[in-house]
Design an enzyme around this catalytic site. Structure first.
Site, PDB file in Angstrom:
ATOM      1  N   GLY A  11     -17.319  14.648  54.272  1.00 11.09           N
ATOM      2  CA  GLY A  11     -17.418  12.990  54.360  1.00 11.09           C
ATOM      3  C   GLY A  11     -16.422  12.570  55.025  1.00 11.09           C
ATOM      4  CD  GLU A  16     -21.126  13.538  56.364  1.00 11.14           C
ATOM      5  OE1 GLU A  16     -20.498  13.595  55.425  1.00 11.14           O
ATOM      6  OE2 GLU A  16     -22.115  14.059  56.573  1.00 11.14           O
ATOM      7  CD  GLU A  72     -20.250  18.717  54.611  1.00  9.25           C
ATOM      8  OE1 GLU A  72     -20.011  19.279  55.698  1.00  9.25           O
ATOM      9  OE2 GLU A  72     -20.205  17.362  54.579  1.00  9.25           O
TER      10      GLU A  72
HETATM   11  N1  CO8 Z   1     -12.977  16.328  46.595  1.00 13.67           N
HETATM   12  C1  CO8 Z   1     -12.172  16.627  45.317  1.00 13.67           C
HETATM   13  N2  CO8 Z   1     -10.972  16.951  45.241  1.00 13.67           N
HETATM   14  C2  CO8 Z   1     -10.504  17.462  46.434  1.00 13.67           C
HETATM   15  C3  CO8 Z   1     -11.229  17.298  47.705  1.00 13.67           C
HETATM   16  C4  CO8 Z   1     -12.468  17.004  47.765  1.00 13.67           C
HETATM   17  N3  CO8 Z   1     -13.121  17.118  48.764  1.00 13.67           N
HETATM   18  N4  CO8 Z   1     -10.380  17.949  48.571  1.00 13.67           N
HETATM   19  C5  CO8 Z   1      -9.110  18.232  48.125  1.00 13.67           C
HETATM   20  N5  CO8 Z   1      -9.146  17.726  46.903  1.00 13.67           N
HETATM   21  C6  CO8 Z   1      -8.235  17.888  45.783  1.00 13.67           C
HETATM   22  C7  CO8 Z   1      -7.927  19.206  45.260  1.00 13.67           C
HETATM   23  O1  CO8 Z   1      -8.835  19.611  44.267  1.00 13.67           O
HETATM   24  C8  CO8 Z   1      -6.727  19.371  44.675  1.00 13.67           C
HETATM   25  O2  CO8 Z   1      -6.625  18.706  43.430  1.00 13.67           O
HETATM   26  P1  CO8 Z   1      -5.501  19.383  42.104  1.00 13.67           P
HETATM   27  O3  CO8 Z   1      -4.104  18.997  42.824  1.00 13.67           O
HETATM   28  O4  CO8 Z   1      -5.890  18.483  41.004  1.00 13.67           O
HETATM   29  O5  CO8 Z   1      -5.907  20.783  41.947  1.00 13.67           O
HETATM   30  C9  CO8 Z   1      -5.726  18.090  45.545  1.00 13.67           C
HETATM   31  O6  CO8 Z   1      -6.706  17.750  46.115  1.00 13.67           O
HETATM   32  C10 CO8 Z   1      -4.958  18.990  46.709  1.00 13.67           C
HETATM   33  O7  CO8 Z   1      -5.812  19.931  47.341  1.00 13.67           O
HETATM   34  P2  CO8 Z   1      -5.508  21.496  47.818  1.00 13.67           P
HETATM   35  O8  CO8 Z   1      -4.431  21.964  46.568  1.00 13.67           O
HETATM   36  O9  CO8 Z   1      -6.672  22.079  47.850  1.00 13.67           O
HETATM   37  O10 CO8 Z   1      -4.557  21.169  49.160  1.00 13.67           O
HETATM   38  P3  CO8 Z   1      -4.434  22.186  50.067  1.00 13.67           P
HETATM   39  O11 CO8 Z   1      -3.314  21.620  51.165  1.00 13.67           O
HETATM   40  O12 CO8 Z   1      -4.072  23.565  49.662  1.00 13.67           O
HETATM   41  O13 CO8 Z   1      -5.781  22.260  51.071  1.00 13.67           O
HETATM   42  C11 CO8 Z   1      -7.680  21.156  51.887  1.00 13.67           C
HETATM   43  C12 CO8 Z   1      -6.190  21.008  51.558  1.00 13.67           C
HETATM   44  C13 CO8 Z   1      -7.918  22.256  52.971  1.00 13.67           C
HETATM   45  C14 CO8 Z   1      -8.322  19.760  52.482  1.00 13.67           C
HETATM   46  C15 CO8 Z   1      -8.778  21.443  50.795  1.00 13.67           C
HETATM   47  O14 CO8 Z   1      -8.262  20.652  49.747  1.00 13.67           O
HETATM   48  C16 CO8 Z   1      -9.906  21.479  50.991  1.00 13.67           C
HETATM   49  O15 CO8 Z   1     -10.673  22.612  51.174  1.00 13.67           O
HETATM   50  N6  CO8 Z   1     -10.440  20.493  50.254  1.00 13.67           N
HETATM   51  C17 CO8 Z   1     -12.179  20.593  50.215  1.00 13.67           C
HETATM   52  C18 CO8 Z   1     -12.625  20.261  51.527  1.00 13.67           C
HETATM   53  C19 CO8 Z   1     -14.355  20.317  51.567  1.00 13.67           C
HETATM   54  O16 CO8 Z   1     -15.017  20.952  51.230  1.00 13.67           O
HETATM   55  N7  CO8 Z   1     -14.803  18.950  51.902  1.00 13.67           N
HETATM   56  C20 CO8 Z   1     -16.239  18.663  51.821  1.00 13.67           C
HETATM   57  C21 CO8 Z   1     -16.581  18.211  50.776  1.00 13.67           C
HETATM   58  S1  CO8 Z   1     -18.333  18.232  50.514  1.00 13.67           S
HETATM   59  C22 CO8 Z   1     -18.638  16.769  51.418  1.00 13.67           C
HETATM   60  O17 CO8 Z   1     -17.829  16.043  51.720  1.00 13.67           O
HETATM   61  C23 CO8 Z   1     -20.174  16.256  51.418  1.00 13.67           C
HETATM   62  C24 CO8 Z   1     -20.392  14.934  51.988  1.00 13.67           C
HETATM   63  C25 CO8 Z   1     -21.811  14.437  51.824  1.00 13.67           C
HETATM   64  C26 CO8 Z   1     -22.019  14.059  50.261  1.00 13.67           C
HETATM   65  C27 CO8 Z   1     -23.461  13.543  50.107  1.00 13.67           C
HETATM   66  C28 CO8 Z   1     -23.530  13.168  48.534  1.00 13.67           C
HETATM   67  C29 CO8 Z   1     -24.863  13.647  47.991  1.00 13.67           C
END
Ligand code: CO8
Length: 258
Positions: free
Chosen positions: A109, A112, A132
């Site tokens: 997102g 996007e 995704e």
């Molecule tokens: N959602 C919720 N929490 C998140 C997200 C996210 N997308 N990304 C990171 N966080 C949180 C982590 O869970 C973590 O929380 P906590 O400290 O409580 O454990 C905190 O942020 C810090 O993240 P990391 O420890 O993972 O940090 P790193 O530096 O190790 O990694 C990254 C950074 C690479 C960005 C990693 O956090 C990551 O891979 N995040 C997810 C990326 C992802 O997959 N995004 C796509 C999500 S799906 C989407 O966007 C669909 C859009 C369309 C929606 C349609 C609706 C129906």
């Protein structure tokens, strides 16, 4: 007033910063609602000529909120996807230019969101991707639609099917971003571009945005008519008379946005 974003206006340029750094600025319902409110403020405030959208901390926006999505059923997911589409479409269609200053992760997102902006500038630390399918999802805030339009079908399919993350140099190479800047120069660079745009006739910039957006997905013949009509209507603006007269009188134009 806002809890998950920051909103500032300085010399006609609004800066909207997604401010949920502990969750990598993930888009939950509250962030989406506040973004909609901020862009509504942009529309209402006549002094604002351009907008910069960025993120606080390490991420631009690391996607829609995975924790929030994990609990949704299909009906709720539809409402969430519609909310996201509403925000993206609003940003894409407001009559003011929006520059994404992508400071870090722009994933799912987040990618996007930056694609709904008019222009993207990336920090050398930025990373882009549509991860995704690795979550059992597909892009749902317009990524399947905007990514191929920006970088071509092949590049879009590669990025969406593989879930690969690319860096700023690669994003520049495929045309996803228009400029790359050092992290400490990113906002200054975005402000420079916003300032250049803000110095032009605002009404002309907004009409150009409208014609580009609405002309893109229609056939050339209809697009041609649309452009001719938009072009001619602008001749009734005071700014058109001022801009052309200022040129002939060899002086700087003063815009009224009328
Ligand atoms: N959602 C919720 N929490 C998140 C997200 C996210 N997308 N990304 C990171 N966080 C949180 C982590 O869970 C973590 O929380 P906590 O400290 O409580 O454990 C905190 O942020 C810090 O993240 P990391 O420890 O993972 O940090 P790193 O530096 O190790 O990694 C990254 C950074 C690479 C960005 C990693 O956090 C990551 O891979 N995040 C997810 C990326 C992802 O997959 N995004 C796509 C999500 S799906 C989407 O966007 C669909 C859009 C369309 C929606 C349609 C609706 C129906």
């Amino acid at each position: 007033m806002y809890e998950t974003i920051k909103f500032e206006v300085n010399e006609g340029i609004a800066t909207v910063t997604v401010n949920r750094p502990k969750a990598m600025n993930a888009l939950n319902s509250q962030v989406l609602d506040e973004l909609r409110m901020a862009f509504h403020e942009v529309v209402q405030n006549d002094e604002i000529r351009a907008v910069i959208l960025t993120g606080e901390g390490k991420a631009f926006v690391a996607g829609a909120d995975i924790a929030e999505m994990n609990k949704l059923n299909a009906v709720e997911a539809r409402a969430f996807a519609k909310k996201g589409h509403g925000v993206m479409n609003m940003i894409e269609n407001i009559e003011k230019p929006v520059i994404a200053a992508v400071n870090g992760f722009a994933l799912g997102g987040g990618c996007e969101l930056c694609m709904a902006c008019d222009i993207r500038i990336a920090s050398t630390k930025a990373k882009f991707g549509q991860p995704e399918v690795g979550l059992g999802l597909i892009p749902g805030f317009g990524g399947n639609l905007r990514l191929p339009r920006l970088v071509g079908k092949g590049n879009a399919k590669y990025l969406i099917y593989s879930a690969d993350m690319i860096d700023a140099a690669e994003a520049y190479r495929i045309g996803l971003v228009q400029k790359v800047a050092e992290p400490e120069e990113l906002i200054a660079e975005a402000e420079k571009i916003a300032g250049k745009i803000a110095a032009q006739a605002p009404i002309a910039v907004s009409v150009a945005k409208d014609v580009i957006n609405n002309g893109y997905d229609i056939d050339m013949k209809s697009g041609s008519k649309y452009e001719v009509n938009a072009f001619s209507l602008i001749f009734d603006s005071e700014d058109m008379k001022e801009g052309t007269t200022a040129f002939l009188e060899k002086r700087k134009a003063t815009w009224k946005n009328k």
